[in-house]
Design an enzyme around this catalytic site. Structure first.
Site, PDB file in Angstrom:
ATOM      1  CG  ASP A  92       5.774-123.810  -0.932  1.00  0.00           C
ATOM      2  OD1 ASP A  92       6.852-123.493  -0.626  1.00  0.00           O
ATOM      3  OD2 ASP A  92       5.282-125.192  -0.777  1.00  0.00           O
ATOM      4  CE  LYS A 154       2.905-128.264  -2.413  1.00  0.00           C
ATOM      5  NZ  LYS A 154       1.973-126.817  -1.023  1.00  0.00           N
ATOM      6  CE  LYS A 183       5.680-128.543  -0.042  1.00  0.00           C
ATOM      7  NZ  LYS A 183       5.722-127.210   0.162  1.00  0.00           N
TER       8      LYS A 183
END
EC number: 4.1.2.4
Length: 223
Positions: A92, A154, A183
Site C-alpha cells: 500500500d 485507497k 479500498k
C-alpha cells in the site's frame, strides 16, 4: 453481508508508531483467531509478522512512503523491495500528494508505476488521502493509478485527517469501474459502517479496529 464475508475483505492493521513487539505478537494472535486474511504492519515488523503468520496462510502487507508520500521514487522502490524480501505480499503506497497538487501528473504516474514494477505482480494499492483532495483531484488520481498499472485506489491512511466516506467511495468506484478495486480505510468503526461502505463500492476495507467492527463495537485488543 455476513461476518465471514466481511472478515474476508478486511485488512487488519497495526501501524501506530509506538507499537511494541509484544503488541505485534498479540495482534497476530488475534488475526489468527478471527480469520483475517491480510494484516498491515510497519516495515520494521514485516519479517516478524511474516514468521508468526505464514504457516496460517495469512498475508502480510506493508505501507510504502508512509504516512506522507513525499519520499523520492527511489526510496519508495527500495522500501518496496526490502519489504518483499522480508515477507510482504501486498503493497500500500502513498501517492505523491505534492506532485499531484502541482499538476505534475507524469511524476505521479511514474512514481506509482515504479513501485508497481518493484512489486513484481504483487497486489499494489495506492493511497490518495481523499480528505486532502478536491473531487477533481480524486478523479485525476484514480485515472493516474489505472494508467500506472496498480490494483487498487485507497481512500486514506487514517493519519492525515478524514477517512473513508460513502460519497468518496462511490466517486472512486465510478471512475475505477472494474479496472481497479477500491479500498476504504479511515474512520470505519462499526459493522454497519463497513456494510454501507461496501455497498458504496468498496472491495477491501482497512481497519485498525477490525475486531470491534466484527464484535459490534467491542474491541478485544489490549494494545
Amino acid at each position: 453481508m455476513n461476518k465471514e464475508e466481511l472478515i474476508s475483505i478486511i485488512d487488519y492493521t497495526l501501524l501506530k508508531p509506538t507499537a511494541t513487539k509484544e503488541d505485534i505478537k498479540l495482534f497476530c494472535e488475534e488475526t489468527i483467531e478471527y480469520g483475517f486474511k491480510t494484516v498491515f504492519v510497519n516495515p520494521y515488523y514485516v519479517s516478524y509478522a511474516h514468521r508468526l503468520l505464514s504457516s496460517h496462510g495469512i498475508k502480510v502487507g506493508v505501507p510504502i512512503g508512509f504516512s506522507l508520500g513525499g519520499a523520492t521514487t527511489h526510496v519508495k522502490v527500495e522500501e518496496t523491495k526490502e519489504a518483499i524480501k522480508n515477507g510482504a505480499t501486498e503493497i500500500d503506497m502513498l501517492i505523491n500528494l505534492g506532485a499531484l497538487k502541482s499538476g505534475e501528473y507524469d511524476v505521479v504516474r511514474d512514481d506509482i508505476a515504479a513501485v508497481v514494477k518493484a512489486a513484481n505482480g504483487l497486489t499494489t494499492k495506492v493511497i490518495i488521502e481523499t480528505a486532502l483532495l478536491s473531487d477533481d483531484e480524486k478523479v485525476k488520481a484514480t485515472e493516474l493509478i489505472m494508467e500506472a498499472g496498480a490494483d487498487f485506489v485507497k481512500t486514506a491512511t487514517g493519519f492525515n485527517g478524514g477517512g473513508a466516506t460513502e460519497k468518496d467511495v462511490k466517486l472512486l468506484h465510478s471512475v475505477a469501474g472494474d479496472k481497479l478495486g477500491v479500498k476504504a480505510a479511515g474512520g470505519i468503526k462499526t459493522y454497519e459502517d463497513a456494510v454501507k461502505i461496501v455497498k458504496a463500492g468498496a472491495t477491501r476495507i482497512g481497519a485498525s479496529g477490525a475486531t470491534a467492527i466484527i464484535n459490534g463495537g467491542v474491541s478485544t485488543s489490549s494494545y
